[in-house]
Design an enzyme around this catalytic site. Structure first.
Site, PDB file in Angstrom:
ATOM      1  N   LEU A   1      70.759 -71.733 -22.562  1.00 20.89           N
ATOM      2  CA  LEU A   1      70.043 -72.780 -22.381  1.00 20.89           C
ATOM      3  C   LEU A   1      68.647 -72.790 -22.839  1.00 20.89           C
ATOM      4  CD1 LEU A   1      70.870 -73.822 -18.636  1.00 20.89           C
ATOM      5  CD2 LEU A   1      71.979 -74.676 -20.689  1.00 20.89           C
TER       6      LEU A   1
ATOM      7  N   HIS B   1      67.644 -78.263 -23.351  1.00 17.62           N
ATOM      8  CA  HIS B   1      68.400 -78.618 -22.298  1.00 17.62           C
ATOM      9  C   HIS B   1      67.499 -78.774 -20.964  1.00 17.62           C
ATOM     10  CE1 HIS B   1      71.181 -75.772 -24.526  1.00 17.62           C
ATOM     11  NE2 HIS B   1      71.901 -76.683 -24.420  1.00 17.62           N
TER      12      HIS B   1
ATOM     13  N   GLY C   1      71.112 -84.632 -25.875  1.00 17.10           N
ATOM     14  CA  GLY C   1      70.042 -84.473 -26.616  1.00 17.10           C
ATOM     15  C   GLY C   1      70.227 -85.419 -27.979  1.00 17.10           C
TER      16      GLY C   1
END
Ligand code: PAF
Length: 285
Positions: A33, A37, A147
């Site tokens: 991450l 994130h 994303g």
């Protein structure tokens, strides 16, 4: 924060929250991450009562010559990050838990999954669609956060939700960038110092391309050629593609003549062991 590995425990937790009227935000990840994130997690924490994150490195979306075996893996750090960002539950299943009957036949995807990224990485989006379907079946009604860096992935997932009528609202969040504009990606750790510095050309080139459009250039080929030239002149990167698509339909566009329409410029380029993708949105004047 709860950490669970079984589907039953995960679903029991979510159902309990739903019984108390809580809406679930869900962020599917492959771990490693980073701030990209956490921006998705933060958006969910702000907008939903309960936030669930999954970490599952999906073998189906890697082709045999890709980095499945070496994909970055920092579970301890990921757990800390999730805790710090107020995630309620982290789902960390094994492959057997997700695919108890072995790897399934890949999910069929339409033409949008077969161009650009899909052309260069055959089966990639089928693999993504297969695991995302499985995860959506497990999670149930949710708002799922993705994303925009993986713009084509968001298009494929939106299409999947429509076709399967999953009770899922896909929420697309902006790309998070380093100071020099490089889009954050778990694969950036593969870059050497020189490659890392070279890679910032991608966003510069996208910005220049977007400027051309804003200044009235209508011919996609002129724009993509200009962007390709800039990447080749200013880096050692091995450019894969540059393309311009309609923001809503993902149709590749040759001519940018519809005033007010948003288009997306897409780029993919290899720097050493890292294959990087990026994109930028621009409205035709
Ligand atoms: O974007 C990713 O990290 C992956 O493609 C996803 C959506 C978690 C599916 O494995």
């Amino acid at each position: 924060m709860e950490i669970v590995t079984s589907i039953t425990d995960f679903q029991n937790f979510l159902n309990q929250k739903r019984t108390s009227g809580e809406k679930i935000g869900f962020i599917p990840t492959m771990g490693a991450l980073h701030d990209g994130h956490t921006s998705l997690i933060d958006a969910s924490v702000k907008q939903q009562k309960t936030t669930a994150v999954s970490i599952f490195v999906n073998p189906l979306q890697f082709s045999p010559d890709e980095d499945f075996e070496t994909y970055p893996n920092n579970l301890e750090e990921d757990v800390d990050i999730c805790r710090k960002h107020a995630v309620d539950i982290l789902f960390f299943p094994t492959q057997e838990e997700i695919f108890p009957e072995g790897l399934p036949e890949p999910e069929e995807i339409g033409g949008i999954g077969k161009i650009f990224e899909g052309k260069s990485r055959p089966f990639h989006f089928q693999g993504v669609a297969t695991v995302v379907s499985r995860l959506f079946e497990i999670v149930g009604e949710t708002c799922a956060y993705f994303g925009e860096k993986d713009f084509q992935q968001v298009v494929v997932v939106n299409d999947l939700v429509k076709r399967h009528r999953f009770p899922v609202k896909v929420i697309q969040c902006p790309t998070i960038r380093d100071d020099d504009g490089l889009a954050l990606s778990s694969r950036n750790v593969y870059l050497s110092k020189d490659q890392r510095s070279d890679a910032s050309v991608l966003y510069r080139a996208l910005l220049e391309g977007a400027n051309l459009i804003s200044n009235g250039e209508k011919d996609s080929e002129n724009i993509t050629k200009f962007i390709s030239g800039l990447v080749k002149d200013e880096s050692e990167g091995d450019l894969d593609y540059v393309g311009i698509v309609d923001f809503e339909t993902f149709t590749p566009l040759d001519c940018l003549n519809t005033s007010g329409k948003q288009v997306q410029i897409l780029i993919a380029c290899q720097f050493g062991n890292a294959r990087l993708i990026d994109n930028i949105g621009v409205v035709i004047p």
